[in-house]
Design a protein around this motif. Structure first.
Motif, PDB file in Angstrom:
ATOM      1  N   ILE A 123       8.981 -10.794  60.937  1.00 12.43           N
ATOM      2  CA  ILE A 123      10.256 -10.493  61.592  1.00 12.43           C
ATOM      3  C   ILE A 123      10.001  -9.352  62.570  1.00 12.43           C
ATOM      4  CG2 ILE A 123      12.630  -9.730  61.249  1.00 12.43           C
ATOM      5  CD1 ILE A 123      12.471 -10.964  58.446  1.00 12.43           C
ATOM      6  N   GLN A 124      10.488  -9.494  63.809  1.00  9.64           N
ATOM      7  CA  GLN A 124      10.097  -8.565  64.880  1.00  9.64           C
ATOM      8  C   GLN A 124      10.525  -7.124  64.653  1.00  9.64           C
ATOM      9  OE1 GLN A 124      11.425 -10.250  68.542  1.00  9.64           O
ATOM     10  NE2 GLN A 124       9.787 -11.754  68.599  1.00  9.64           N
ATOM     11  N   ASN A 125      11.665  -6.884  64.035  1.00  3.43           N
ATOM     12  CA  ASN A 125      12.092  -5.492  63.910  1.00  3.43           C
ATOM     13  C   ASN A 125      11.805  -4.907  62.524  1.00  3.43           C
ATOM     14  OD1 ASN A 125      14.083  -6.977  62.668  1.00  3.43           O
ATOM     15  ND2 ASN A 125      15.752  -5.660  63.351  1.00  3.43           N
ATOM     16  N   ILE A 126      10.784  -5.446  61.830  1.00  4.80           N
ATOM     17  CA  ILE A 126      10.312  -4.863  60.571  1.00  4.80           C
ATOM     18  C   ILE A 126       8.871  -4.424  60.777  1.00  4.80           C
ATOM     19  CG2 ILE A 126       9.735  -5.298  58.158  1.00  4.80           C
ATOM     20  CD1 ILE A 126      12.086  -7.133  57.953  1.00  4.80           C
ATOM     21  N   LEU A 127       8.583  -3.161  60.463  1.00  5.91           N
ATOM     22  CA  LEU A 127       7.234  -2.606  60.649  1.00  5.91           C
ATOM     23  C   LEU A 127       6.743  -2.052  59.317  1.00  5.91           C
ATOM     24  CD1 LEU A 127       4.888  -1.680  62.484  1.00  5.91           C
ATOM     25  CD2 LEU A 127       6.152   0.455  62.809  1.00  5.91           C
ATOM     26  N   PHE A 128       5.672  -2.645  58.789  1.00  4.07           N
ATOM     27  CA  PHE A 128       5.051  -2.142  57.565  1.00  4.07           C
ATOM     28  C   PHE A 128       3.824  -1.326  57.937  1.00  4.07           C
ATOM     29  CE2 PHE A 128       7.134  -5.887  55.649  1.00  4.07           C
ATOM     30  CZ  PHE A 128       7.770  -5.268  54.591  1.00  4.07           C
ATOM     31  N   THR A 129       3.703  -0.136  57.343  1.00  2.00           N
ATOM     32  CA  THR A 129       2.492   0.676  57.523  1.00  2.00           C
ATOM     33  C   THR A 129       2.070   1.218  56.171  1.00  2.00           C
ATOM     34  OG1 THR A 129       3.852   2.614  58.027  1.00  2.00           O
ATOM     35  CG2 THR A 129       2.979   1.380  59.900  1.00  2.00           C
ATOM     36  N   ASN A 130       0.825   1.003  55.798  1.00  2.00           N
ATOM     37  CA  ASN A 130       0.260   1.510  54.540  1.00  2.00           C
ATOM     38  C   ASN A 130       1.192   1.271  53.357  1.00  2.00           C
ATOM     39  OD1 ASN A 130      -1.963   2.515  55.985  1.00  2.00           O
ATOM     40  ND2 ASN A 130      -0.866   4.397  56.452  1.00  2.00           N
ATOM     41  N   ALA A 131       1.643   0.047  53.184  1.00  2.34           N
ATOM     42  CA  ALA A 131       2.590  -0.273  52.113  1.00  2.34           C
ATOM     43  C   ALA A 131       1.998   0.059  50.750  1.00  2.34           C
ATOM     44  CB  ALA A 131       2.963  -1.747  52.184  1.00  2.34           C
ATOM     45  N   LYS A 132       2.838   0.634  49.882  1.00  2.00           N
ATOM     46  CA  LYS A 132       2.438   1.013  48.527  1.00  2.00           C
ATOM     47  C   LYS A 132       3.416   0.395  47.541  1.00  2.00           C
ATOM     48  CE  LYS A 132       0.988   5.595  50.117  1.00  2.00           C
ATOM     49  NZ  LYS A 132       1.634   5.604  51.398  1.00  2.00           N
ATOM     50  N   ASP A 133       3.011   0.299  46.279  1.00  2.00           N
ATOM     51  CA  ASP A 133       3.914  -0.183  45.243  1.00  2.00           C
ATOM     52  C   ASP A 133       5.164   0.687  45.234  1.00  2.00           C
ATOM     53  OD1 ASP A 133       2.206  -2.156  44.450  1.00  2.00           O
ATOM     54  OD2 ASP A 133       1.428  -1.077  42.708  1.00  2.00           O
ATOM     55  N   GLY A 134       6.312   0.058  45.145  1.00  2.00           N
ATOM     56  CA  GLY A 134       7.572   0.781  45.046  1.00  2.00           C
ATOM     57  C   GLY A 134       8.210   1.107  46.379  1.00  2.00           C
ATOM     58  N   ASP A 135       7.561   0.788  47.516  1.00  2.00           N
ATOM     59  CA  ASP A 135       8.152   1.058  48.826  1.00  2.00           C
ATOM     60  C   ASP A 135       9.468   0.294  48.980  1.00  2.00           C
ATOM     61  OD1 ASP A 135       6.117   2.699  49.600  1.00  2.00           O
ATOM     62  OD2 ASP A 135       5.375   1.419  51.216  1.00  2.00           O
ATOM     63  N   ILE A 136      10.376   0.853  49.798  1.00  2.00           N
ATOM     64  CA  ILE A 136      11.623   0.178  50.131  1.00  2.00           C
ATOM     65  C   ILE A 136      11.727   0.085  51.647  1.00  2.00           C
ATOM     66  CG2 ILE A 136      12.853   0.929  48.054  1.00  2.00           C
ATOM     67  CD1 ILE A 136      14.190   3.108  49.804  1.00  2.00           C
ATOM     68  N   LEU A 137      12.575  -0.835  52.140  1.00  2.00           N
ATOM     69  CA  LEU A 137      12.820  -0.941  53.582  1.00  2.00           C
ATOM     70  C   LEU A 137      13.999  -0.064  53.948  1.00  2.00           C
ATOM     71  CD1 LEU A 137      12.476  -4.734  54.437  1.00  2.00           C
ATOM     72  CD2 LEU A 137      11.017  -2.874  55.176  1.00  2.00           C
ATOM     73  N   THR A 138      13.821   0.765  54.964  1.00  2.00           N
ATOM     74  CA  THR A 138      14.923   1.593  55.468  1.00  2.00           C
ATOM     75  C   THR A 138      15.008   1.412  56.974  1.00  2.00           C
ATOM     76  OG1 THR A 138      13.462   3.519  55.716  1.00  2.00           O
ATOM     77  CG2 THR A 138      14.661   3.333  53.652  1.00  2.00           C
ATOM     78  N   TYR A 139      16.228   1.486  57.487  1.00  2.00           N
ATOM     79  CA  TYR A 139      16.441   1.298  58.917  1.00  2.00           C
ATOM     80  C   TYR A 139      16.329   2.630  59.633  1.00  2.00           C
ATOM     81  CZ  TYR A 139      18.417  -0.234  63.317  1.00  2.00           C
ATOM     82  OH  TYR A 139      18.592  -0.530  64.638  1.00  2.00           O
ATOM     83  N   GLU A 140      15.558   2.661  60.726  1.00  4.17           N
ATOM     84  CA  GLU A 140      15.374   3.868  61.541  1.00  4.17           C
ATOM     85  C   GLU A 140      16.054   3.587  62.881  1.00  4.17           C
ATOM     86  OE1 GLU A 140      11.456   6.217  61.863  1.00  4.17           O
ATOM     87  OE2 GLU A 140      11.559   5.010  63.688  1.00  4.17           O
ATOM     88  N   SER A 141      17.222   4.184  63.100  1.00  4.18           N
ATOM     89  CA  SER A 141      18.008   3.877  64.299  1.00  4.18           C
ATOM     90  C   SER A 141      17.313   4.321  65.583  1.00  4.18           C
ATOM     91  CB  SER A 141      19.402   4.499  64.203  1.00  4.18           C
ATOM     92  OG  SER A 141      19.299   5.900  64.079  1.00  4.18           O
TER      93      SER A 141
END
Length: 175
Positions: A123-141
């Motif tokens: 999905i174009q407006n989702i950016l994962f970097t160094n994902a770790k167990d327990g991470d959540i998605l948050t919106y950065e305006s």
């Protein structure tokens, strides 16, 4: 080789043998002179590695371990009437992940409907970097992107308490 040359060679050999016999001395007569140690020589080339050794015998089988606990998985996800993402777990519990904007919610729903072959990273407006167990998605305006990050406070849902909780973290005991 003619006989004359052979006789001359035999004579020379006899004289050489006599001289060597005359040089023999007793061990006590030899004087040992030790000089200073010479400079260190150059490093030699590395030798070849030896052939691999034969495998050792297999060890005895260990005892069977105790059966593990069944895991919990997401069985369904939906965007609720208020615009929040709700995850339904295999143990009957629900997790409300918070508000999701309309543009992203449509893409998340489509990704979830596509099954295991779809990835959120696509999905174009989702950016994962160094994902770790327990991470959540948050919106950065400021960037207009959904990004992964560790929640603060961290919420743990399990039968055992977290090993290294930080001040303010929450633990929900499901046992």
């Amino acid at each position: 080789m003619d006989d004359t040359k052979l006789l001359l060679l035999a004579d020379k050999f006899r004289r050489l043998r006599d001289r060597v016999d005359g040089l023999s001395v007793k061990q006590e007569e030899i004087q040992t002179i030790k000089g200073d140690q010479g400079p260190k020589g150059e490093q030699g080339d590395r030798g070849f590695d030896g052939a691999p050794g034969k495998d050792g015998d297999d060890g005895a089988d260990g005892t069977d371990g105790q059966d593990g606990k069944d895991g919990v998985s997401v069985v369904r996800a939906e965007i609720a009437f208020d615009g929040s993402l709700v995850l339904y777990l295999s143990d009957g519990k629900e997790i409300d992940c918070g508000y999701v904007v309309k543009e992203t919610s449509d893409k998340v729903l489509q990704t979830l409907k596509q099954g295991s072959s779809a990835r959120l990273e696509d999905i174009q407006n989702i950016l994962f970097t160094n994902a770790k167990d327990g991470d959540i998605l948050t919106y950065e305006s400021s960037s207009g992107l959904w990004k992964n990050k560790q929640p603060s406070p961290k919420i743990t849902v399990s039968e055992t308490e977290p090993l290294y909780p930080a001040l303010g973290d929450l633990w929900y005991d499901i046992s």
